[in-house]
Design an enzyme around this catalytic site. Structure first.
Site, PDB file in Angstrom:
ATOM      1  CE  LYS A  56      -3.889  -2.307   1.758  1.00 16.94           C
ATOM      2  NZ  LYS A  56      -5.124  -2.740   3.521  1.00 16.94           N
ATOM      3  CD  GLN A  61      -4.040  -4.410   6.332  1.00 18.95           C
ATOM      4  OE1 GLN A  61      -3.918  -2.997   5.460  1.00 18.95           O
ATOM      5  NE2 GLN A  61      -4.357  -5.819   5.413  1.00 18.95           N
ATOM      6  CG  ASP A 106      -9.535  -0.012   4.440  1.00 17.82           C
ATOM      7  OD1 ASP A 106     -10.028  -0.534   3.696  1.00 17.82           O
ATOM      8  OD2 ASP A 106      -9.389  -0.401   5.429  1.00 17.82           O
TER       9      ASP A 106
HETATM   10  N1  GUN Z   1      -7.288  -7.025   5.967  1.00 18.59           N
HETATM   11  C1  GUN Z   1      -7.500  -7.392   4.985  1.00 18.59           C
HETATM   12  N2  GUN Z   1      -7.923  -6.362   3.742  1.00 18.59           N
HETATM   13  C2  GUN Z   1      -7.752  -5.409   3.981  1.00 18.59           C
HETATM   14  C3  GUN Z   1      -8.462  -4.342   3.667  1.00 18.59           C
HETATM   15  O1  GUN Z   1      -8.411  -3.792   2.618  1.00 18.59           O
HETATM   16  N3  GUN Z   1      -8.723  -2.644   4.228  1.00 18.59           N
HETATM   17  C4  GUN Z   1      -7.788  -2.872   5.526  1.00 18.59           C
HETATM   18  N4  GUN Z   1      -8.073  -2.103   6.467  1.00 18.59           N
HETATM   19  N5  GUN Z   1      -8.182  -3.735   6.010  1.00 18.59           N
HETATM   20  C5  GUN Z   1      -7.850  -5.760   5.076  1.00 18.59           C
END
Ligand code: GUN
Length: 293
Positions: A52, A96, A119
């Protein structure tokens, strides 16, 4: 033999779009900023977060990682979120998942300012997705919708089957497909005879995290198959939730693992960060919370 959906190529297209969009925002005197909170030593999370950050760098988004030890208290995580909520240089906040046991995922996600919820997991934003016209949708399902659009998959009137009902993928995925006029079935761990449902899907999206759960016989000839899962097999190979070797011959289109949905999640995160930066700058106006989108 089904064609392979090239998620890397579509993600590259989206990333190039985002880079131009970032330039436009910077020209107005603001650099979009993303803050990522990651707790503990969950190895896949650390890897995702690295990807990311690299994505942000590539398009000119300012990013910062707040890595906290697994021993952190919920109050300490909430204090970090509050600080980021108040930071004018931060437009998007991502916590996350999964969080270590002992931390309240719901409480922490609810503490994120919905206007900075990159998100789309805050209940206000999940509600917007459920109403069918979200200003911002969770990254992975949004990425799947973009893949379907790029490959001109008809959605209106199609029977879409979503396997998995997570907050991150399954639930918002079903809502976005419904908003696009699909007939949607959601299967989950308590569904009786999931294979009987998936065998009737025109569009099958699988997001359960069970390696190679979906076998060839589960899939209708000519279906479009989207595999959101990614795990490591006992031999160390990366595999999805779909048995690719068995399903590809039956499918019309199929995403590979890796190189299918994964790159799209990152690309959509970058896009969502731009959406939030623009909205927080009032361009175009962000609808007041609770107003129809
Ligand atoms: N864990 C797995 N996929 C994601 C996501 O798209 N966002 C977040 N915050 N955690 C994740």
């Amino acid at each position: 033999m089904g064609d392979i959906i090239d998620g890397k190529a579509v993600a590259a297209t989206v990333t190039a779009e985002v880079a131009r969009r970032v330039e436009g925002i910077v020209a107005q005197g603001v650099r979009p900023g993303l803050a990522v909170v990651v707790v503990g030593d969950h190895e896949p999370s650390r890897i995702y977060v690295r990807h990311k950050m690299r994505g942000c760098e590539r398009v000119g988004i300012r990013s910062a990682v707040h890595a906290l030890p697994a021993s952190v208290t919920q109050e300490e995580v909430l204090a970090v979120v509050e600080r980021l909520n108040a930071d004018p240089e931060v437009h998007g906040i991502l916590v996350q998942l999964p969080l270590p046991p002992g931390l309240g995922t719901r409480t922490i996600l609810h503490a994120i300012d919905p206007h900075k919820d990159v998100d789309g997991f805050h209940p206000v934003n999940m509600g917007q997705v459920a109403t069918g016209r979200p200003p911002l949708a969770p990254c992975t399902p949004k990425g799947v919708m973009r893949l379907l659009r790029e490959y001109e998959v008809p959605i209106r009137g199609a029977h879409a089957v979503v396997v998995g009902r997570s907050r991150v993928v399954g639930r918002p995925m079903a809502a976005l497909l419904l908003a696009a006029d699909a007939t949607v079935t959601i299967c989950h761990r308590h569904t009786d005879d999931t294979a009987a449902h998936t065998a009737r899907a025109d569009i099958l999206v699988v997001a359960v995290g069970v390696p190679e759960l979906v076998r060839g016989s589960w899939v209708r000839e000519g279906a479009v198959v989207i595999d959101v899962g990614i795990s490591r097999s006992s031999s160390g190979r990366l595999v999805g939730d779909v048995c690719f070797a068995e399903v590809q011959p039956r499918a019309r289109l199929i995403t590979p693992v890796p190189g299918g949905v994964g790159p799209m999640t990152i690309a959509m995160l970058l896009e969502n960060t731009c959406v939030l930066a623009e909205r927080l700058r009032g361009l175009p106006p962000w609808p007041p919370l609770g107003s129809p989108a």
